[in-house]
Design an enzyme around this catalytic site. Structure first.
Site, PDB file in Angstrom:
ATOM      1  N   GLU A  57       0.844  -1.197   0.000  1.00 40.17           N
ATOM      2  CA  GLU A  57       0.000   0.000   0.000  1.00 40.17           C
ATOM      3  C   GLU A  57       0.877   1.243   0.000  1.00 40.17           C
ATOM      4  O   GLU A  57       0.590   2.211   0.705  1.00 40.17           O
ATOM      5  CB  GLU A  57      -0.932   0.021   1.220  1.00 40.17           C
ATOM      6  N   CYS A  87     -11.105   2.766   6.332  1.00 39.20           N
ATOM      7  CA  CYS A  87     -10.374   3.990   6.646  1.00 39.20           C
ATOM      8  C   CYS A  87     -10.702   5.131   5.685  1.00 39.20           C
ATOM      9  O   CYS A  87     -10.733   6.296   6.078  1.00 39.20           O
ATOM     10  CB  CYS A  87      -8.873   3.727   6.638  1.00 39.20           C
TER      11      CYS A  87
END
Lengths: 645, 645
Positions: free
Chosen positions: A309, A408
């Protein structure tokens, strides 16, 4: 320890800036009517709110270790929206959640769903992976925002109590843990808590986390051994993943997980500012420059790969496979804001603006209710944006989701949109920086006066900005107007008189005695630009992107047909920008001459000798829309980078 | 059940074809001197051979469930190499391994390292994931190869006993399991065992496995429930992964794991041939066509993604991210051979040849001791060829490894190189098909005669092939000479007389009374070709690849400098092929005019408006080498697909 605030500029608080229309007015309306309620709905139906009751029983689905942060970020976003519009319904919703959270707090101040109701024996046992301090950070940010919006202290007091608990648990003493969170976030949150409460201990604790990070022996190794694990079996393989491979003060490059990096350096920049630690700020500047010079998408997206990520290596910016997590773009905005505090240079706002108008906003659907986690710069039917060793590709298109198991991004999106007004202005002694342009009115305290400033503009669709100054008395100050880096020609007049001052660090300073009713008119030339990428970005070789003002454009199949890889924009193509009032509430679209290149006849098979083929170059009029609004209509291909000749 | 062999052609066994030099002679020498010994060394030091002693103890590292297959494939490869050169040392090595395997066989015939020494309670409990029948298949193939090479029966008898055990365990009776292996392979192996022993049961069992596959209710669901697992939690998410989502007879598309697919349809084609099951062969033909028309790299590589080690969707062929597993290329060669048995069409050999000279051979280093698992078509420093959710990118180049934890590719490479001679010829009644060209001499039984055929050629570096026929008596037969699909101009003479017959299904049939000493001279025009890809392959849009004969070329940084993405081959570039006797033992390299395009000056940053830049097109002479030999010199970038104009 030096504790003097060495910030050269300060943000103008949200309370002082009223966005009353324009681009961000529309986005905020959607945020309030669509995004914030829909996240609340998701928090409810996924039992994230109920989980605060701590009544999990074995056999039931477990709450996730991130869930606390979802509540925290939602309250933060909702709190910001209350600043603009204090709706009792929303406030009541927040109060009810706060009540739940308050009841979940343990007598010692500890506050965490998972490590209270599911695995109490594992509290603080895996800082590397288990996100407890990250959760704490988001709750603190939520509490600060809600306190600032409403003046209500309950949530803030809960988080103060928790912060005090954390402060006893972590620190240099022998009876304290010498650790720090695998996912940075609490660092910047503790600074907010310090600034809200004036309590020095929170700043010190934040600084402690920063100073410990990456020191040998690495705390994550120590705690892994205490858990009976081999630290070398770390799933992410290297502490570069969480920016803890070397001490912060030795860091110079953007590495690892992009969101962690941007949250971390946001906190580090804060600490550098508030402790007068110039070398620490140099670390931030070095990493910032590395990141923005080598590993940032044209959309402001960060993170080239799903695997970590995050960052890979210089100039590696694949388009279809781009991760460019929405949260990373949001975190970059926050980091940019903090860099500007210490180094009032438009280059930070240029990056902030790039992210805001492109890779951040693409994370949410036009109606505000669906979200992208990853924001690729090209899409093709059937592409699975999340390749992993356990996923097999399935048919379908890449579309936004209502929510995510790891959720998130949606509340991050909501909080950055709701709080975007705080990025509009900065102040320094007698200078008022105008960073972002949008319809708004602000009342800004500046060296004893209150400057009532009003912007009238259709930015980003138009580069004309009229600024009206309201003052109760004559005032000497500098109005510093940002000239974005994308702008190569501008004019400025004050009360009809042309100003020929050159920009300094991207701002034209207009120093004069300002009077009530003074007007500055800034005209930023905003032609359509063909942008090319650094020659080492192999994925963009031979391609151009279209940008107008801060807005990056893309082609979608619905407007241009399929096989966008065979569409080329000749060098001499005439490009037109036109405002389409029917599309997405009114956006500027770009059209022009393009060619679709394809063989007159394909003899079959996958590969053919070129001499056997005749290629036709079929001219057509292409239409490009702002990238941030892609995937809101009929599914299909999308491309930001288009073949040149 | 029809059991008549309906093959229209048969391969000429390895024993009859002596490769005495040329391209494949060199590869086989390296295989014997480098690859086969180095795999043996790896099997030894990784304890794969010792594991046959079944003396694993709790606490020790566990043998892997694939390990049996590594022994099987190594013996198979070594067995083939003994056919050419029966070295007593190698034979003794094999015999020692066979002794170990024989001792590991259980009284009931069962034979598996892991499920005897580590988890005997789990025997046959997870056909979906645990590879027991796959292991059995490779051991059977090894046993057949070693028996054919040496006449020694011990290993064959062990595997017959194991096959008999499997035959009692699996089948339609109520007391039998109605399953089949998640990783196909045993199907084709049982056909080999049937053909070697004449025992019909092995063919029946193979057919049973094929017929059960994908039938509802899916056996993998049943056994998952028996293990107390939820079948929906299958890690690969869909049985398309292992070609078991629908019954074989309903399959028409290439889906899932590429190696599994090619092994499966190899076995299916065998069964179709040996049982006269025309519809079953149509399944193979349909999947073959789908695969070769939509999802095959120009190198013959298969499998676009690491995520399922397999197929994604039509025309999705990324280059850097290509998985193109070495094993998949090898399996494609075997499948092509079987397709040709039933459908003597050069199109199968075209694919076989494409794979052999390109995506298969790229799997091994020039010295034979290091291996690629994935065979990307472009490489860039720092690219991690195995992205996964648990790996973080690290600096470095993509280079071949000595071995792998999952070591399927090295021995697969070894066996296909050692046995390539069996692909050279096929026979059908009175027709002798010449499929592949290489220096060799073969003694081929054909309708009562033995045709002694000798090829003299420097193929693939040269398209001239001289074939000499040796006969003890005059013989009427058809010599069918393959005209590869890449060849657009050829000439053929027999004893100096031009033959103007047109190819039928890719073969020029020369029917005549052949006499001892007759000579056919075939000249295949072999210009350098610029190849373009199907317009829907977006990853190759605007690019060309270079091919000469069956050999696909690539640019490497060592010859052409860095930033290969900025190299373009103008349409009118003059291309020259030249034999370089110093490079890789003598290969033809291609050179010609190219341009390196780059901005005269880059003002900094990642993105710039195009009008501010002047691009220079620096001409230089490029050098392309055969793709199969890439990554054998100094590390750097590599590209097969190069920008066109």
């Amino acid at each position: 320890m030096t504790t003097g605030n060495t910030r050269l500029t300060n943000s103008v608080p949200l309370q002082h800036v009223q966005i009353n229309g324009g681009f961000w007015g529309a986005r905020q309306a959607t945020n309030s009517a669509g995004t914030i309620p829909s996240i609340y709905h998701q928090l409810t139906i996924t039992k994230r709110l109920d989980a605060w009751r701590l009544d999990w029983k074995p056999g039931q689905p477990k709450p996730h270790i991130f869930w606390d942060s979802d509540s925290g970020k939602w309250i933060e976003a909702a709190g910001y929206s209350l600043v603009k519009n204090r709706t009792p319904e929303l406030e009541a919703q927040i109060d009810a959640v706060v009540d739940l959270i308050e009841k979940a707090q343990q007598p010692d101040g500890y506050l965490n769903i998972f490590f209270t109701s599911v695995e109490p024996q594992n509290r603080w046992r895996n800082l590397r992976d288990w996100h407890e301090l990250y959760d704490a950070g988001h709750l603190i940010e939520g509490a600060v925002a809600y306190f600032q919006a409403t003046g209500k202290r309950k949530f803030l007091d809960v988080l103060i109590k928790y912060a005090d608990h954390i402060d006893t648990m972590f620190g240099p003493r022998d009876d304290q843990k010498h650790g720090y969170c695998g996912h940075p976030e609490v660092e910047l949150a503790l600074v907010k808590l310090y600034e809200t409460t004036g309590e020095q201990r929170y700043l010190d604790l934040s600084k402690y986390f920063v100073d410990e990070r990456g020191k040998q022996p690495i705390y994550f190794d120590i705690e892994a051994r205490e858990r009976g694990e081999d630290p070398h079996q770390y799933w992410a393989k290297t502490y570069r993943y969480c920016q803890a491979d070397i001490p912060i003060r030795e860091q110079t490059k953007a590495t690892g997980h992009a969101v962690r990096a941007c949250y971390l350096y946001s906190g580090v920049a804060d600490i550098a500012a508030l402790t007068g630690d110039a070398p620490l700020f140099e670390v931030c500047r070095s990493v910032w420059d590395d990141l923005t010079q080598h590993q940032m998408y044209i959309t402001g997206g960060l993170g080239s790969t799903h695997s970590n990520e995050g960052f890979t290596f210089n100039y590696d910016l694949p388009n279809e496979e781009a991760y460019a997590e929405t949260c990373a773009g949001v975190a970059l905005v926050f980091w940019a804001q903090r860099m500007f505090h210490l180094d009032p240079d438009s280059k930070y706002i240029d990056v902030m603006e790039r992210a805001l108008y492109n890779g951040v906003l693409s994370g949410v659907s036009f109606d505000g209710t669906h979200f992208f986690y990853a924001n690729p710069l090209a899409a093709y039917p059937n592409i699975n944006p999340y390749p992993s060793s356990t996923s097999v590709l399935t048919d379908g298109y890449y579309r936004r989701s209502e929510f995510f198991e790891c959720a998130c991004c949606p509340p991050n999106l909501a909080r950055v949109v709701a709080s975007v007004g705080q990025q509009f202005y900065s102040t320094a002694d007698d200078t008022l920086y105008v960073n972002l342009y949008n319809q708004n009115r602000a009342l800004i305290p500046l060296s004893g006066n209150t400057v009532d400033i009003e912007q009238e503009t259709n930015y980003p669709w138009d580069g004309d900005i009229r600024l009206r100054i309201g003052l109760e008395q004559l005032a000497n100050f500098t109005l510093a107007l940002r000239i974005p880096s994308w702008c190569r020609d501008f004019s400025l007049e004050v009360n009809g008189t042309p100003i020929s001052t050159s920009p300094i660090k991207g701002y034209v300073p207009v120093s004069r005695e300002w009077a009530n009713g003074d007007e500055a008119v800034l005209k930023l030339a905003m032609p359509v630009e063909r942008i090319v990428a650094h020659p080492q970005i192999r994925q963009d070789a031979g391609c151009v992107a279209l940008q107008r003002g801060p807005v990056v454009y893309c082609l979608e199949e619905i407007d241009n047909g399929p096989q966008l890889s065979n569409v080329a924009l000749p060098d001499d193509a005439h490009l037109t920008a036109e405002f389409d009032s029917q599309l997405f509430g009114g956006v500027t679209v770009i059209s022009g001459d393009a060619v679709h290149m394809q063989p007159q006849e394909w003899p079959g098979g996958l590969y053919q000798p070129q001499p056997l083929l005749t290629y036709t170059h079929s001219p057509f009029t292409f239409k490009a829309i702002p990238y941030c609004f892609w995937a809101n209509r009929q599914p299909g291909e999308m491309r930001v980078w288009i073949r040149g000749n």
